[in-house]
Structures are given as C-alpha cells and as structure tokens.
Design an enzyme around this catalytic site. Structure first.
Site, PDB file in Angstrom:
ATOM      1  N   HIS A 101       0.859  -1.014  -0.064  1.00 12.25           N
ATOM      2  CA  HIS A 101       0.033   0.091   0.112  1.00 12.25           C
ATOM      3  C   HIS A 101       0.865   1.213  -0.032  1.00 12.25           C
ATOM      4  O   HIS A 101       1.808   1.050   0.782  1.00 12.25           O
ATOM      5  CB  HIS A 101      -0.803   0.175   1.234  1.00 12.25           C
ATOM      6  CG  HIS A 101      -1.691  -0.984   1.692  1.00 12.25           C
ATOM      7  ND1 HIS A 101      -1.287  -2.019   2.243  1.00 12.25           N
ATOM      8  CD2 HIS A 101      -3.092  -1.227   1.417  1.00 12.25           C
ATOM      9  CE1 HIS A 101      -2.159  -2.826   2.438  1.00 12.25           C
ATOM     10  NE2 HIS A 101      -3.336  -2.544   2.147  1.00 12.25           N
ATOM     11  N   ASP A 104       2.347   2.000   3.474  1.00 13.21           N
ATOM     12  CA  ASP A 104       3.302   1.328   3.924  1.00 13.21           C
ATOM     13  C   ASP A 104       4.810   1.503   3.621  1.00 13.21           C
ATOM     14  O   ASP A 104       5.685   1.273   4.345  1.00 13.21           O
ATOM     15  CB  ASP A 104       3.408  -0.256   3.334  1.00 13.21           C
ATOM     16  CG  ASP A 104       1.920  -0.973   3.540  1.00 13.21           C
ATOM     17  OD1 ASP A 104       1.128  -0.743   4.292  1.00 13.21           O
ATOM     18  OD2 ASP A 104       1.749  -1.821   2.497  1.00 13.21           O
ATOM     19  N   GLU A 232     -10.916  -7.111  -3.095  1.00 16.94           N
ATOM     20  CA  GLU A 232     -10.800  -8.250  -2.224  1.00 16.94           C
ATOM     21  C   GLU A 232     -12.019  -8.204  -1.222  1.00 16.94           C
ATOM     22  O   GLU A 232     -12.209  -7.352  -0.405  1.00 16.94           O
ATOM     23  CB  GLU A 232      -9.613  -7.787  -1.502  1.00 16.94           C
ATOM     24  CG  GLU A 232      -9.062  -8.843  -0.414  1.00 16.94           C
ATOM     25  CD  GLU A 232      -7.799  -8.750   0.185  1.00 16.94           C
ATOM     26  OE1 GLU A 232      -6.786  -8.226  -0.551  1.00 16.94           O
ATOM     27  OE2 GLU A 232      -7.425  -8.947   1.252  1.00 16.94           O
ATOM     28  N   HIS A 271     -10.681 -14.173   5.220  1.00 15.93           N
ATOM     29  CA  HIS A 271     -11.771 -13.614   4.916  1.00 15.93           C
ATOM     30  C   HIS A 271     -12.957 -14.493   4.459  1.00 15.93           C
ATOM     31  O   HIS A 271     -14.331 -14.195   5.008  1.00 15.93           O
ATOM     32  CB  HIS A 271     -11.802 -12.368   3.524  1.00 15.93           C
ATOM     33  CG  HIS A 271     -10.831 -11.533   3.983  1.00 15.93           C
ATOM     34  ND1 HIS A 271     -10.288 -10.402   3.209  1.00 15.93           N
ATOM     35  CD2 HIS A 271      -9.889 -10.980   5.091  1.00 15.93           C
ATOM     36  CE1 HIS A 271      -9.387  -9.612   3.702  1.00 15.93           C
ATOM     37  NE2 HIS A 271      -9.090  -9.896   4.778  1.00 15.93           N
ATOM     38  N   ASP A 296      -4.780 -14.077  -1.424  1.00 18.02           N
ATOM     39  CA  ASP A 296      -4.165 -13.886   0.020  1.00 18.02           C
ATOM     40  C   ASP A 296      -4.257 -15.106   0.748  1.00 18.02           C
ATOM     41  O   ASP A 296      -5.191 -15.524   1.294  1.00 18.02           O
ATOM     42  CB  ASP A 296      -4.498 -12.463   0.456  1.00 18.02           C
ATOM     43  CG  ASP A 296      -4.373 -11.436   0.110  1.00 18.02           C
ATOM     44  OD1 ASP A 296      -3.524 -11.306  -0.950  1.00 18.02           O
ATOM     45  OD2 ASP A 296      -4.656 -10.244   0.645  1.00 18.02           O
ATOM     46  N   ASP A 307     -10.058 -11.304  12.019  1.00 17.37           N
ATOM     47  CA  ASP A 307      -8.917 -11.527  11.020  1.00 17.37           C
ATOM     48  C   ASP A 307      -7.483 -11.690  11.621  1.00 17.37           C
ATOM     49  O   ASP A 307      -6.908 -10.661  11.970  1.00 17.37           O
ATOM     50  CB  ASP A 307      -8.889 -10.454  10.145  1.00 17.37           C
ATOM     51  CG  ASP A 307      -8.287 -10.491   8.911  1.00 17.37           C
ATOM     52  OD1 ASP A 307      -7.959 -11.720   8.513  1.00 17.37           O
ATOM     53  OD2 ASP A 307      -8.216  -9.743   8.195  1.00 17.37           O
TER      54      ASP A 307
END
Ligand code: XUL
Ligand code: CO
Length: 437
Positions: A101, A104, A232, A271, A296, A307
């Site tokens: 990202h 990040d 996602e 997820h 992922d 999560d």
C-alpha cells in the site's frame, strides 16, 4: 542503514524433504516442473510489505513489541532503510513478487501533494532495486482506511471531500503500480461499510462506490495499465457490515454497476472464513462466475471471530484451494500473496524468514497434492458423470429454454417419470482426496 537487518541468515534454498536445516525449503523447489510449469511459475509467491515491515506488533491490550531499526519510518531516510530490509528479505526467501500500500512504503505527509511526492520518490528507489534484484510487483494498492479522515469510509464516505481525497490517492497508487509494471491493482474495501444504519444511506453509498469503481476502470484504460483490477472481499472488520461481503455479494455489485467484465477478485482465506465459507468455496464460486484473480494465502484462527492473518500451516486446506485454482487453469496475472503476520511474541528478525519459509513449503506441498488430484482425474470425472444426464436431448431442451413448465409437466406425466435417488458419495470422495494429501 548499511548493515543487513537479517544478519547471519543464509539465503533459503531447496534441500529436499529430509533436510533438518532450519533455513531450508523442504518442499518448495522453484525449478521443479509440475504439470508442465515450474513451481515458481505456478505459485507466483509474494511477500506483503505491511505486516512484515510496518506492523509494530500491537494488539488491543498492548503496543509495539517489534523493534525494527527503521521505525517509526517517518522520514525518507528511514523509509529507504525499510525498503533495504524488505528487498533483503525477498532475496533471502527467493520470492519473485511483493505487494504494498502507499502508506506502507512512504512517510505520511501533511498534504496530498506531499504524500504523492514521497510515494514517487520511494517508487524510484523501488524501481532501481527491482531492476537490480529482478523482484517484481504482484500488486499495488492504496491504504484508504488507516488515516482518521477515512474513519467513515473512503468511496462510501458521506463527505464528498473524503471521496475526492480517496479517488486522488487511488490515482497516484495506480500510476506508481503501472510505472513499476505491477501485474494487478487491488482494491480492498477498507472501511467501505457501516457501523449503524441510524446514520447511513445505503443506496447513496452504493451509488458512490459504483461511480468510484467505474472511475478506476476508466483510468486503467486511460493510462494503458494492462494488469488486472481486483476487489478483495471481506465481510466485516473494520466495519460491522462491509459492502464487499463475499464473492457472491461482490458479483452483485459488479453486475449492478456494469463492471463484471472489468474487475476480478483477490480472495483471502481468512476473509472467506469470516464470511462463514471455506476458502475453496470462494475460489470455486469466483471461478464459476469468471472472476477469479489472485489469492491472499493467510488463514484465520477457527476459534476467534476476527482476522488473525496467520501464516498457512494446514496442507489439506491449502491443497483444496489450489485444486480449484488449477481446475480453473491456475493463475494468470494473480499469485500467492502472504497477507500474514507474525504472532506478536515472534520478535527476532529470523522469525520473519522462518514464517515465510514454512508457509511457502506448506503451499508447495499443497500445490503438488492438488496437481496429483488433477492428473489423477478421479474427482473431476466423478463430477462430470454426476451431471451426465444433462447431455440427453430432453434435458438439454429444459436447460436451453426450448421447454417450459407446461411441456415439462406433460412429459413427466406421459413418460410416468419416477426419478431414482443416487448416492452423492461424499465419503468416497473424501477418501480419494486423502490419497493425495
Ligand atoms: C485486510 C486485507 C488487506 C488487503 C490489502 O484484511 O486483507 O491487507 O489485502 O489492502
Ligand atoms: Co488481504
């Protein structure tokens, strides 16, 4: 930072299943050929930037446990030190891809313009390192959820200024992803959801999200980005009700906004579990709708309702995921990203390496089992046989619309049709799978 963060840690290479070396692959041999392609080409492994190099190890009851020399990464110099450590890790693991990202990789600026400058400067630094090491970008994405401006969502925020800031940020992240030859661009719906209906206009937020995604598609074509756009799905966390709940829900969203041929999906095991599905359900569903893109490969704890982003360590689970990926022809632009983080007590630099090495071996074992299931064909043949009746003439007419309810009723009566139940053979099939895992 001139010194390598991962001191005295050797590059990880394949040593075979009997090796007892801590720093070795026992199952992942990147050059091993399976079903006509190398394991590296099949798995397309990626390391994520955020959990490894940004997350401080906090939980709701305590703060930072990790002491990384580049923390708090609030200057360009520290951001570059972080990049040095990241690229050292990609080399040690021999992983071909990474994902990030914007937030990040660059220090947070005071304004949109400063964020963009910082991001572009880091992208230049990445470009040199990617050229030097051969590491590639699996996907880029924008963090539209950490900063407090996004507390009420980005694209679905009631404030059009936040919508605009988010849209502008996505533009810069797509630019950088394109410049670094990213193979996909991911949109996880961060805080696109709601906490309470009492302050929420569902129809308006859906309209906002639809326009936002259409703009992303338009911009992709405008700049000639050839990678895939991936949404996602995730059902909850951070908001109570996330709009991109699961594959089926996102499909409805895409159809509603005319996007079903433009956007595919990045599916995450954790997820899927939060949504009450298995990972293979989400993969098979995406394949059947023509939406499968990337994964992922990080699991959740089955006993907790949030999560946990743990590294995969269950070979039979991973095998089934890859089985359905292979059934759909394997990855094209997508790959296997580890959106996984250490447990917060794993504070040594080597823990980052061992977590990935183990996860990669689990994926390699699972993938090879899946490939054997495909080559064996028993399971696929069983399914084909189970639906074989639909090859008949009358069945085809029922399916293609040549017969209506009246005609079917007539046919059932005149032929005195008496359907015979047939076994679904679930236990037999489970036993077949156990021959391979
Ligand atoms: C959050 C999550 C994200 C996306 C990228 O649960 O999975 O890290 O993968 O934004
Ligand atoms: Co993810």
């Amino acid at each position: 930072m001139t010194q390598c963060y991962f001191q005295n840690i050797p590059d990880i290479t394949y040593e075979g299943p009997n090796s007892t070396n801590t720093f070795a692959y026992r199952h992942y041999d990147p050059s091993e050929v399976v079903m006509g392609k190398t394991m590296a080409e099949h798995l397309r492994l990626a390391v994520c930037y955020w959990h490894n190099f940004v997350w401080p190890g906090n939980d709701p009851f305590g703060g930072q446990t990790f002491e990384r020399p580049w923390f708090p990464a609030d200057s360009m110099e520290l951001a570059k030190a972080k990049a040095d450590a990241a690229f050292d890790m990609f080399r040690i693991l021999n992983v071909p891809y990474f994902c990030f990202h914007d937030a990040d990789v660059r220090p947070e600026g005071q304004s949109f313009a400063e964020n963009t400058r910082n991001l572009n400067e880091i992208a230049d630094y990445f470009a040199d390192k990617m050229e030097e090491t051969g590491t590639k970008l699996l996907w880029g994405t924008a963090n539209l959820f950490s900063h407090r401006r996004y507390m009420g969502g980005a694209a679905s925020n009631p404030d059009p200024d936040v919508f605009a800031f988010g849209a502008a940020t996505v533009k810069t992240c797509m630019d950088v992803t394109h410049r670094l030859n990213g193979e996909n661009y991911v949109l996880w719906g961060g805080r696109e959801g709601y906490e309470t209906l009492l302050n929420t206009d569902l129809r308006h937020e859906d309209q906002q999200l639809g326009r936002f995604m259409n703009m992303v598609v338009e911009y992709k074509h405008k700049i000639g980005f050839k990678g895939a756009l991936l949404i996602e799905p995730k059902p909850q966390e951070p908001t109570k009700h996330q709009y991109d709940y699961d594959v089926a829900t996102v499909y409805g969203f895409l159809k509603r906004h005319g996007l079903e041929n433009e956007i595919k999906l990045n599916l995450e095991q954790g997820h899927a579990i939060l949504a009450g599905h298995s990972f293979e359900h989400e993969i098979a569903m995406a394949q059947s709708l023509g939406l499968f893109g990337s994964i992922d490969m990080n699991r959740n704890d089955y006993q907790s309702g949030w999560d946990t982003d743990q590294f995969p360590n269950n070979v039979p689970e991973v095998a089934l995921a890859y089985y359905y990926i292979l059934q759909g022809g394997g990855f094209s632009t997508g790959g296997t990203n580890f959106d996984a983080k250490l447990r917060r007590q794993s504070i040594d630099p080597e823990d980052l390496i061992l977590a990935h090495a183990g996860a990669i071996d689990v994926c390699a074992r699972g993938f090879k089992a899946a490939a054997k299931m495909i080559e064996d064909g028993t399971m696929a043949d069983f399914v084909t046989d189970r639906y074989a009746g639909w090859q008949g003439e009358t069945a085809a007419k029922m399916l293609n619309g040549e017969m209506d309810l009246d005609q079917i009723a007539q046919m059932v009566e005149t032929t005195d049709l008496r359907p015979e139940p047939k076994s679904g053979k679930q236990e037999y099939l489970e036993n077949v799978i156990n021959r391979f895992v």
